[in-house]
Design a protein around this motif. Structure first.
Motif, PDB file in Angstrom:
ATOM      1  N   HIS A 243      32.178  14.313   9.147  1.00  0.00           N
ATOM      2  CA  HIS A 243      31.539  13.674  10.310  1.00  0.00           C
ATOM      3  C   HIS A 243      31.964  12.576   8.946  1.00  0.00           C
ATOM      4  O   HIS A 243      32.126  12.543   8.482  1.00  0.00           O
ATOM      5  CB  HIS A 243      30.172  12.982  10.540  1.00  0.00           C
ATOM      6  CG  HIS A 243      29.819  11.449  11.337  1.00  0.00           C
ATOM      7  ND1 HIS A 243      30.213  10.807  10.840  1.00  0.00           N
ATOM      8  CD2 HIS A 243      29.500  11.809  12.376  1.00  0.00           C
ATOM      9  CE1 HIS A 243      29.488   9.857  11.860  1.00  0.00           C
ATOM     10  NE2 HIS A 243      29.242  10.694  13.053  1.00  0.00           N
ATOM     11  N   PRO A 244      33.176  11.107  10.385  1.00  0.00           N
ATOM     12  CA  PRO A 244      33.823  10.441   9.994  1.00  0.00           C
ATOM     13  C   PRO A 244      32.913   9.473   8.355  1.00  0.00           C
ATOM     14  O   PRO A 244      33.041   9.468   7.364  1.00  0.00           O
ATOM     15  CB  PRO A 244      34.477   9.031  10.631  1.00  0.00           C
ATOM     16  CG  PRO A 244      34.253  10.231  11.647  1.00  0.00           C
ATOM     17  CD  PRO A 244      33.083  11.261  11.339  1.00  0.00           C
ATOM     18  N   CYS A 283      29.269   5.552  19.967  1.00  0.00           N
ATOM     19  CA  CYS A 283      28.273   6.205  19.294  1.00  0.00           C
ATOM     20  C   CYS A 283      28.309   4.310  18.304  1.00  0.00           C
ATOM     21  O   CYS A 283      28.872   3.827  17.932  1.00  0.00           O
ATOM     22  CB  CYS A 283      30.116   6.734  17.677  1.00  0.00           C
ATOM     23  SG  CYS A 283      30.148   7.199  16.181  1.00  0.00           S
ATOM     24  N   PHE A 285      28.282   4.238  14.855  1.00  0.00           N
ATOM     25  CA  PHE A 285      29.473   4.331  13.893  1.00  0.00           C
ATOM     26  C   PHE A 285      30.796   3.764  14.247  1.00  0.00           C
ATOM     27  O   PHE A 285      31.179   3.085  13.396  1.00  0.00           O
ATOM     28  CB  PHE A 285      29.169   5.850  13.216  1.00  0.00           C
ATOM     29  CG  PHE A 285      29.922   5.711  12.008  1.00  0.00           C
ATOM     30  CD1 PHE A 285      30.013   4.166  10.921  1.00  0.00           C
ATOM     31  CD2 PHE A 285      31.556   6.420  11.787  1.00  0.00           C
ATOM     32  CE1 PHE A 285      30.596   4.982   9.816  1.00  0.00           C
ATOM     33  CE2 PHE A 285      32.355   6.074  10.181  1.00  0.00           C
ATOM     34  CZ  PHE A 285      31.657   5.385   9.453  1.00  0.00           C
ATOM     35  N   ALA A 286      30.913   3.335  15.538  1.00  0.00           N
ATOM     36  CA  ALA A 286      32.507   2.861  16.118  1.00  0.00           C
ATOM     37  C   ALA A 286      32.592   1.933  15.124  1.00  0.00           C
ATOM     38  O   ALA A 286      33.320   1.475  15.205  1.00  0.00           O
ATOM     39  CB  ALA A 286      31.842   3.474  17.528  1.00  0.00           C
ATOM     40  N   CYS A 289      34.479   2.920  11.994  1.00  0.00           N
ATOM     41  CA  CYS A 289      35.012   4.087  12.031  1.00  0.00           C
ATOM     42  C   CYS A 289      36.194   3.971  12.147  1.00  0.00           C
ATOM     43  O   CYS A 289      36.857   3.150  13.445  1.00  0.00           O
ATOM     44  CB  CYS A 289      34.166   5.375  13.040  1.00  0.00           C
ATOM     45  SG  CYS A 289      35.427   6.485  13.108  1.00  0.00           S
ATOM     46  N   TYR A 291      38.539   6.233  13.199  1.00  0.00           N
ATOM     47  CA  TYR A 291      38.981   7.128  13.698  1.00  0.00           C
ATOM     48  C   TYR A 291      38.926   6.285  15.777  1.00  0.00           C
ATOM     49  O   TYR A 291      38.341   7.359  16.518  1.00  0.00           O
ATOM     50  CB  TYR A 291      38.584   8.900  14.118  1.00  0.00           C
ATOM     51  CG  TYR A 291      39.200   9.263  12.598  1.00  0.00           C
ATOM     52  CD1 TYR A 291      39.887   9.474  12.369  1.00  0.00           C
ATOM     53  CD2 TYR A 291      38.506   9.591  11.455  1.00  0.00           C
ATOM     54  CE1 TYR A 291      40.690   9.812  10.738  1.00  0.00           C
ATOM     55  CE2 TYR A 291      38.399   9.525  10.375  1.00  0.00           C
ATOM     56  CZ  TYR A 291      39.612   9.877  10.286  1.00  0.00           C
ATOM     57  OH  TYR A 291      40.176  10.513   9.047  1.00  0.00           O
ATOM     58  N   ALA A 292      37.363   5.540  15.693  1.00  0.00           N
ATOM     59  CA  ALA A 292      37.123   5.132  17.151  1.00  0.00           C
ATOM     60  C   ALA A 292      38.016   5.103  18.037  1.00  0.00           C
ATOM     61  O   ALA A 292      39.569   4.202  17.758  1.00  0.00           O
ATOM     62  CB  ALA A 292      36.368   3.625  16.975  1.00  0.00           C
ATOM     63  N   CYS A 296      34.288   6.355  22.502  1.00  0.00           N
ATOM     64  CA  CYS A 296      33.058   6.279  21.211  1.00  0.00           C
ATOM     65  C   CYS A 296      32.647   4.845  21.729  1.00  0.00           C
ATOM     66  O   CYS A 296      31.208   5.112  20.977  1.00  0.00           O
ATOM     67  CB  CYS A 296      33.983   5.567  20.169  1.00  0.00           C
ATOM     68  SG  CYS A 296      34.778   7.500  19.389  1.00  0.00           S
ATOM     69  N   PRO A 301      27.808  10.359  20.477  1.00  0.00           N
ATOM     70  CA  PRO A 301      28.014  11.132  20.956  1.00  0.00           C
ATOM     71  C   PRO A 301      26.447  12.546  20.446  1.00  0.00           C
ATOM     72  O   PRO A 301      25.669  11.602  20.062  1.00  0.00           O
ATOM     73  CB  PRO A 301      29.128  11.851  19.527  1.00  0.00           C
ATOM     74  CG  PRO A 301      28.646  10.549  19.163  1.00  0.00           C
ATOM     75  CD  PRO A 301      27.647   9.337  19.724  1.00  0.00           C
ATOM     76  N   CYS A 314      29.802  13.222  16.811  1.00  0.00           N
ATOM     77  CA  CYS A 314      30.905  12.990  16.474  1.00  0.00           C
ATOM     78  C   CYS A 314      31.901  13.421  17.495  1.00  0.00           C
ATOM     79  O   CYS A 314      32.510  15.313  18.409  1.00  0.00           O
ATOM     80  CB  CYS A 314      31.344  13.234  15.606  1.00  0.00           C
ATOM     81  SG  CYS A 314      33.398  12.623  15.765  1.00  0.00           S
ATOM     82  N   HIS A 315      32.478  12.689  18.732  1.00  0.00           N
ATOM     83  CA  HIS A 315      33.337  13.364  20.123  1.00  0.00           C
ATOM     84  C   HIS A 315      34.554  13.717  19.095  1.00  0.00           C
ATOM     85  O   HIS A 315      35.334  14.499  20.178  1.00  0.00           O
ATOM     86  CB  HIS A 315      33.268  11.972  20.903  1.00  0.00           C
ATOM     87  CG  HIS A 315      32.788  11.334  21.757  1.00  0.00           C
ATOM     88  ND1 HIS A 315      31.427  12.376  21.902  1.00  0.00           N
ATOM     89  CD2 HIS A 315      32.781   9.723  21.546  1.00  0.00           C
ATOM     90  CE1 HIS A 315      30.315  11.359  22.474  1.00  0.00           C
ATOM     91  NE2 HIS A 315      30.932   9.527  22.660  1.00  0.00           N
ATOM     92  N   PHE A 316      34.979  13.558  18.333  1.00  0.00           N
ATOM     93  CA  PHE A 316      36.413  13.803  17.993  1.00  0.00           C
ATOM     94  C   PHE A 316      36.385  14.347  16.540  1.00  0.00           C
ATOM     95  O   PHE A 316      37.345  14.083  15.535  1.00  0.00           O
ATOM     96  CB  PHE A 316      37.741  12.825  17.712  1.00  0.00           C
ATOM     97  CG  PHE A 316      37.395  12.202  19.341  1.00  0.00           C
ATOM     98  CD1 PHE A 316      38.515  12.324  20.275  1.00  0.00           C
ATOM     99  CD2 PHE A 316      36.661  10.534  19.350  1.00  0.00           C
ATOM    100  CE1 PHE A 316      38.056  11.796  21.709  1.00  0.00           C
ATOM    101  CE2 PHE A 316      36.657  10.067  20.510  1.00  0.00           C
ATOM    102  CZ  PHE A 316      38.134  10.733  21.396  1.00  0.00           C
TER     103      PHE A 316
HETATM  104 FE1  SF4 Z   1      34.285   7.860  14.835  1.00  0.00          FE
HETATM  105 FE2  SF4 Z   1      33.705   7.693  17.369  1.00  0.00          FE
HETATM  106 FE3  SF4 Z   1      33.770  10.273  15.893  1.00  0.00          FE
HETATM  107 FE4  SF4 Z   1      31.829   8.246  16.691  1.00  0.00          FE
HETATM  108  S1  SF4 Z   1      32.187   9.461  17.740  1.00  0.00           S
HETATM  109  S2  SF4 Z   1      32.093   8.681  14.071  1.00  0.00           S
HETATM  110  S3  SF4 Z   1      32.940   6.783  16.524  1.00  0.00           S
HETATM  111  S4  SF4 Z   1      35.386   9.228  16.157  1.00  0.00           S
END
Ligand code: SF4
Length: 324
Positions: A243-244, A283, A285-286, A289, A291-292, A296, A301, A314-316
């Motif tokens: 997770h980021p 999310c 954390f968006a 993050c 990577y958002a 997100c 997620p 995390c979606h990604f």
């Molecule tokens: Fe980052 Fe999106 Fe994963 Fe949340 S779901 S941790 S915002 S990439």
């Protein structure tokens, strides 16, 4: 719920009403801890980990969700259940100065729970207090002394002896070393590890220091803004966080080798943790993050197992970790 679970949390939430607004301290958390296992719970201060510890201890009633102990649903409204659980589960607090009554001798503090639960007669209780003091590395002659006569590390040993007096099966350790001098932190950690192994205790170890959590835990769970972001085997999460947010926390852990430390890429988290009163949609954390993406900010997620026993929300996760 895994059959061998000692403790199971199923979608446990804890809200507080703060001046008419709902503060979501813990949001739909599920995990199991097996008998004899130590689960480390990490996250920045204010992420809800201590609140979760108190929910698990029965100090706070969950706003939603269920807790099972050895397969039986815990009902803390039920006086009998609560009394029985108070013996099985014991907590070690962050501040050993505040958690001992200054007017009681340490022998009386250690023996108090045994007396309430009618364990042993007075003579045997005294013997148990002496044994427990020795178990935690203190002289049994100290039983008649008062807390102010002891250092912080000795006081934490006394609170551990007090917890063990109840012959618990489950220990919740809430930042048990963060109020202590660095020089004695490792002594307390090693004492907890020894006792956990010797007594086959099941533990929830709450801390913000990932290095310590990695050292003491079989598995690690990472919390952010009341949510569980990642959970898995201790080495796996520590060395291959998915997770980021966990990756950012780990990038801040210093490496002993100065060359590796210099090569390391530190992830700086921008912005502040949002208020748990205004939890963003999607999310949690968006907002911080790197990577958002649009998804997100819309969809929360789910925590999904992506490797054996290693789950993350995390979606990604695949793209971020370069999986095909
Ligand atoms: Fe980052 Fe999106 Fe994963 Fe949340 S779901 S941790 S915002 S990439």
């Amino acid at each position: 719920m895994r059959h061998e679970s000692f403790l199971s949390l199923c979608k446990v939430s804890k809200d507080f009403n703060v001046n008419g607004s709902i503060l979501k301290a813990v949001n739909q958390i599920s995990f199991d801890i097996t008998k004899g296992e130590t689960l480390g719970l990490v996250g920045e201060s204010g992420c809800g980990k201590s609140t979760l510890g108190r929910v698990v201890m029965g100090v706070y009633r969950p706003s939603a969700g269920e807790i099972y102990i050895k397969g039986k649903k815990l009902d803390i409204k039920n006086g009998k259940d609560r009394f029985r659980y108070a013996k099985i589960a014991q907590m070690i607090f962050q501040d050993p100065y505040a958690s001992l009554n200054p007017r009681m001798t340490i022998g009386d503090s250690i023996g108090e729970g045994m007396e309430i639960h009618k364990m042993y007669n007075a003579r045997k209780r005294k013997e148990r207090v002496a044994e427990l003091l020795e178990t935690v590395g203190l002289n049994k002659e100290y039983a008649d002394h008062f807390p102010h006569e002891f250092s912080g590390g000795q006081r934490q040993r006394i609170t551990i002896a007090r917890a063990l007096a109840m012959e618990p099966e489950f220990l919740v350790c809430d930042e048990p070393i963060s109020a202590l001098d660095v020089s004695i932190q490792s002594q307390i950690i090693n004492l907890l590890i020894d006792l956990q192994k010797k007594l086959n205790l099941t533990c929830l170890f709450i801390a913000h220091d990932l290095d310590i959590v990695h050292y003491i835990s079989d598995r690690i769970a990472v919390m952010y803004l009341g949510n569980l972001m990642e959970i898995g085997d201790s080495d796996e999460v520590y060395n291959h966080a998915l997770h980021p947010y966990s990756q950012a926390l780990l990038s801040a852990v210093p490496i002993a080798d100065p060359d590796l430390e210099q090569q390391k890429q530190r992830v700086i988290l921008e912005g502040d943790v949002p208020s748990p009163i205004n939890v963003p949609k999607g999310c949690p954390f968006a907002g911080r993050c790197r990577y958002a993406q649009a998804k997100c900010r819309q969809e929360r997620p789910e925590l999904i197992e992506v490797k054996s026993g290693h789950a993350t929300a995390c979606h990604f996760v695949k793209e971020i970790n370069h999986w095909r």
